[in-house]
Design an enzyme around this catalytic site. Structure first.
Site, PDB file in Angstrom:
ATOM      1  N   ASN A 256       0.900  -1.399   0.216  1.00 46.17           N
ATOM      2  CA  ASN A 256      -0.125   0.319  -0.113  1.00 46.17           C
ATOM      3  C   ASN A 256       1.072   1.171  -0.420  1.00 46.17           C
ATOM      4  O   ASN A 256       0.617   2.469  -0.592  1.00 46.17           O
ATOM      5  CB  ASN A 256      -1.143   0.059   0.970  1.00 46.17           C
ATOM      6  CG  ASN A 256      -2.120  -0.851   0.555  1.00 46.17           C
ATOM      7  OD1 ASN A 256      -3.144  -0.735   0.131  1.00 46.17           O
ATOM      8  ND2 ASN A 256      -2.313  -2.013   1.147  1.00 46.17           N
TER       9      ASN A 256
ATOM     10  N   ASN B 274      -7.458  -0.158   3.127  1.00 46.33           N
ATOM     11  CA  ASN B 274      -7.005   0.133   4.263  1.00 46.33           C
ATOM     12  C   ASN B 274      -5.793  -0.827   4.139  1.00 46.33           C
ATOM     13  O   ASN B 274      -5.330  -0.723   2.727  1.00 46.33           O
ATOM     14  CB  ASN B 274      -7.675  -1.480   4.478  1.00 46.33           C
ATOM     15  CG  ASN B 274      -9.514  -1.069   5.219  1.00 46.33           C
ATOM     16  OD1 ASN B 274      -8.861  -0.454   6.421  1.00 46.33           O
ATOM     17  ND2 ASN B 274      -9.856  -1.638   5.470  1.00 46.33           N
TER      18      ASN B 274
ATOM     19  N   ASP C 292     -16.823   2.811  11.571  1.00 49.44           N
ATOM     20  CA  ASP C 292     -16.899   2.211  12.842  1.00 49.44           C
ATOM     21  C   ASP C 292     -18.343   2.444  13.636  1.00 49.44           C
ATOM     22  O   ASP C 292     -19.180   1.912  14.504  1.00 49.44           O
ATOM     23  CB  ASP C 292     -15.839   1.905  13.384  1.00 49.44           C
ATOM     24  CG  ASP C 292     -14.749   1.941  12.647  1.00 49.44           C
ATOM     25  OD1 ASP C 292     -15.072  -0.172  12.090  1.00 49.44           O
ATOM     26  OD2 ASP C 292     -13.968   2.660  11.900  1.00 49.44           O
TER      27      ASP C 292
ATOM     28  N   HIS D 268      -8.636   1.847  12.419  1.00 46.58           N
ATOM     29  CA  HIS D 268     -10.179   1.479  11.807  1.00 46.58           C
ATOM     30  C   HIS D 268      -9.335   0.068  11.891  1.00 46.58           C
ATOM     31  O   HIS D 268      -9.329  -0.918  10.608  1.00 46.58           O
ATOM     32  CB  HIS D 268      -9.771   2.029  10.829  1.00 46.58           C
ATOM     33  CG  HIS D 268     -11.273   1.204   9.402  1.00 46.58           C
ATOM     34  ND1 HIS D 268     -13.266   1.029  10.081  1.00 46.58           N
ATOM     35  CD2 HIS D 268     -11.023   0.785   9.141  1.00 46.58           C
ATOM     36  CE1 HIS D 268     -12.702   0.153   9.061  1.00 46.58           C
ATOM     37  NE2 HIS D 268     -12.205  -0.201   8.612  1.00 46.58           N
TER      38      HIS D 268
HETATM   39  P1  NAI Z   1     -11.893  -3.160  -4.757  1.00 45.84           P
HETATM   40  O1  NAI Z   1     -11.848  -4.696  -5.160  1.00 45.84           O
HETATM   41  O2  NAI Z   1     -13.845  -3.143  -5.017  1.00 45.84           O
HETATM   42  O3  NAI Z   1     -11.965  -2.055  -4.856  1.00 45.84           O
HETATM   43  C1  NAI Z   1     -11.022  -1.429  -5.949  1.00 45.84           C
HETATM   44  C2  NAI Z   1     -10.647  -0.917  -6.864  1.00 45.84           C
HETATM   45  O4  NAI Z   1      -9.374   0.209  -6.988  1.00 45.84           O
HETATM   46  C3  NAI Z   1     -10.094  -1.658  -7.775  1.00 45.84           C
HETATM   47  O5  NAI Z   1     -10.939  -1.565  -8.652  1.00 45.84           O
HETATM   48  C4  NAI Z   1      -8.303  -1.708  -8.007  1.00 45.84           C
HETATM   49  O6  NAI Z   1      -8.432  -1.761  -9.218  1.00 45.84           O
HETATM   50  C5  NAI Z   1      -8.688   0.197  -7.556  1.00 45.84           C
HETATM   51  N1  NAI Z   1      -7.261   0.149  -7.091  1.00 45.84           N
HETATM   52  C6  NAI Z   1      -6.388  -0.285  -6.771  1.00 45.84           C
HETATM   53  N2  NAI Z   1      -5.449   0.419  -6.838  1.00 45.84           N
HETATM   54  C7  NAI Z   1      -5.102   1.313  -7.328  1.00 45.84           C
HETATM   55  C8  NAI Z   1      -4.864   2.503  -7.237  1.00 45.84           C
HETATM   56  N3  NAI Z   1      -3.306   2.382  -7.254  1.00 45.84           N
HETATM   57  N4  NAI Z   1      -5.144   3.335  -7.840  1.00 45.84           N
HETATM   58  C9  NAI Z   1      -6.068   3.264  -8.250  1.00 45.84           C
HETATM   59  N5  NAI Z   1      -7.351   2.482  -8.215  1.00 45.84           N
HETATM   60  C10 NAI Z   1      -6.506   2.087  -7.667  1.00 45.84           C
HETATM   61  O7  NAI Z   1     -12.583  -2.889  -3.285  1.00 45.84           O
HETATM   62  P2  NAI Z   1     -13.579  -2.433  -2.304  1.00 45.84           P
HETATM   63  O8  NAI Z   1     -14.608  -2.757  -1.061  1.00 45.84           O
HETATM   64  O9  NAI Z   1     -14.185  -1.148  -2.853  1.00 45.84           O
HETATM   65  O10 NAI Z   1     -12.469  -1.537  -1.222  1.00 45.84           O
HETATM   66  C11 NAI Z   1     -11.688  -0.475  -1.152  1.00 45.84           C
HETATM   67  C12 NAI Z   1     -10.920  -0.567  -0.136  1.00 45.84           C
HETATM   68  O11 NAI Z   1     -11.884   0.142   1.338  1.00 45.84           O
HETATM   69  C13 NAI Z   1     -10.312  -1.791   0.619  1.00 45.84           C
HETATM   70  O12 NAI Z   1      -8.770  -1.612   0.533  1.00 45.84           O
HETATM   71  C14 NAI Z   1     -11.266  -2.091   1.233  1.00 45.84           C
HETATM   72  O13 NAI Z   1     -10.274  -2.694   2.517  1.00 45.84           O
HETATM   73  C15 NAI Z   1     -11.534  -0.356   2.054  1.00 45.84           C
HETATM   74  N6  NAI Z   1     -12.683  -0.726   3.547  1.00 45.84           N
HETATM   75  C16 NAI Z   1     -12.619   0.874   4.415  1.00 45.84           C
HETATM   76  C17 NAI Z   1     -13.676   0.709   5.500  1.00 45.84           C
HETATM   77  C18 NAI Z   1     -13.449   1.681   5.982  1.00 45.84           C
HETATM   78  O14 NAI Z   1     -14.371   1.737   7.343  1.00 45.84           O
HETATM   79  N7  NAI Z   1     -11.657   2.851   6.399  1.00 45.84           N
HETATM   80  C19 NAI Z   1     -14.732   0.138   5.000  1.00 45.84           C
HETATM   81  C20 NAI Z   1     -14.566  -1.049   4.034  1.00 45.84           C
HETATM   82  C21 NAI Z   1     -13.873  -1.374   2.833  1.00 45.84           C
END
Ligand code: NAI
Length: 327
Positions: A107, A133, A161, A189
């Site tokens: 990350n 995350n 949360d 988180h």
């Molecule tokens: P997802 O896998 O469906 O989508 C993530 C997208 O980010 C993908 O389309 C991917 O191609 C893109 N991506 C990856 N690296 C990238 C980069 N360098 N630049 C631009 N785009 C990039 O995942 P989702 O479900 O949308 O979750 C995204 C993130 O949010 C995850 O890390 C997840 O753990 C986090 N999350 C955080 C929460 C919080 O409360 N802080 C709650 C739920 C999820």
């Protein structure tokens, strides 16, 4: 007509993106009279870019009156150009056999260049929310890489949360979620976060006293909020996306437009509550005039102090693992 605000969303073709973009474009985040320009970032991968095009086609098909224009790109300097708000959602998920350190490192490779680009091309007043995350440490990495901006412009999402905790308490006490106030989520988180009901209120009375069930607070409430993400994955087969997008909308709306309630935000520690500066820590905050302020003067009991120390330790360990990226 107001001047449009530019909003960058990374990971725009992902699950959260799909629940987020339509609500931003409809005015739920910045106001029903605030035009927006969406600047959407995805990885260069052909499939991701094609999926992003599909999402943009659907945004077109909504004919949102407030959506003035949009751009889809794989270039961070295009996505962050002049943006007022940046939602950093895209992140590297944990792969099979990947250690926490590897995850932090992978990350770092995303959040160093994105932070740098934000420092170079975003509005000088940009507000950044990191959702991807490990959100707190990713926010720290981006903050350190962004030159010329204030640390206070970088935040991490604790609001999901916070919202989870509101509903648990409302359901336990048989009250409406709107009756639950002064909720706070402390720390990271992650599963070490400390959701505090001892200073929350239900219908104007102390929440812990109203609940009057220490075993429930320690054995049900806190672990339920801490591990809710895993429970959603178990139930749905996919991670929380709509509720995460909803929390991102709440976080940015309250930061930009203000709120009369306490909100939980991951913000650079200013030393409050003995948390050392240099980590992004979840605190209760108040918001007004586009600024947040950490709520001061809360007195924690020994139980809470031990929980807060544990989540602080985890954040310090995460920082130590990526210390080389902060130089
Ligand atoms: P997802 O896998 O469906 O989508 C993530 C997208 O980010 C993908 O389309 C991917 O191609 C893109 N991506 C990856 N690296 C990238 C980069 N360098 N630049 C631009 N785009 C990039 O995942 P989702 O479900 O949308 O979750 C995204 C993130 O949010 C995850 O890390 C997840 O753990 C986090 N999350 C955080 C929460 C919080 O409360 N802080 C709650 C739920 C999820």
């Amino acid at each position: 007509m107001k001047k449009p605000m530019r909003v960058a969303v990374t990971g725009a073709a992902g699950q959260i993106g799909y629940s987020l973009l339509f609500r931003i474009a409809s005015g739920e985040m910045l106001g029903k009279d605030q035009p927006v320009i969406l600047q959407l970032l995805e990885i260069p991968d052909e499939k991701a870019q094609k999926a992003l095009k599909g999402v943009m086609m659907e945004l077109d098909d909504c004919a949102f009156p407030l959506l003035q224009s949009m751009v889809g790109t794989s270039d961070a300097n295009v996505a962050f150009k002049d943006v007022d708000v940046a939602l950093l959602v895209g992140a590297r998920p944990r792969g099979p056999g990947m250690e926490r350190k590897d995850l932090l490192e992978a990350n770092g490779a995303i959040f160093v260049p994105q932070g740098k680009a934000i420092g170079e091309v975003a509005s000088r007043d940009v507000k950044v929310l990191v959702v991807g995350n490990p959100a707190n440490t990713n926010a720290l990495i981006a903050m350190k890489a962004a030159k010329g901006l204030k640390p206070s412009q970088f935040t991490a999402m604790m609001r999901l949360d916070h919202n989870r905790a509101l509903t648990q308490v409302a359901q336990k006490t048989g009250k409406a979620v709107t009756d639950v106030k002064k909720m706070s989520i402390w720390g990271n988180h992650s599963a070490t976060q400390y959701p505090d009901v001892f200073h929350a209120e239900v219908a104007g009375k102390n929440a812990a006293q109203t609940i009057n069930d220490q075993a429930w607070i320690e054995g049900t409430f806190i672990p339920t909020v801490q591990k809710r993400g895993a429970a959603i994955i178990d139930a749905r087969g996919l991670s929380s996306a709509a509720s995460a997008a909803n929390a991102a909308i709440d976080h940015v709306r309250d930061w930009v437009l203000g709120s009369s309630e306490w909100v939980s935000m991951g913000v650079p520690s200013d030393g409050s509550y003995g948390i050392p500066e240099g980590i992004i820590f979840g605190y209760p905050c108040t918001t007004a005039n586009g600024q947040y302020t950490i709520v001061k003067g809360i007195e924690h009991n020994d139980f809470a102090k031990a929980k807060i120390a544990a989540t602080q330790k985890e954040l310090e360990e995460e920082r130590a693992a990526i210390a080389h990226l902060l130089k």
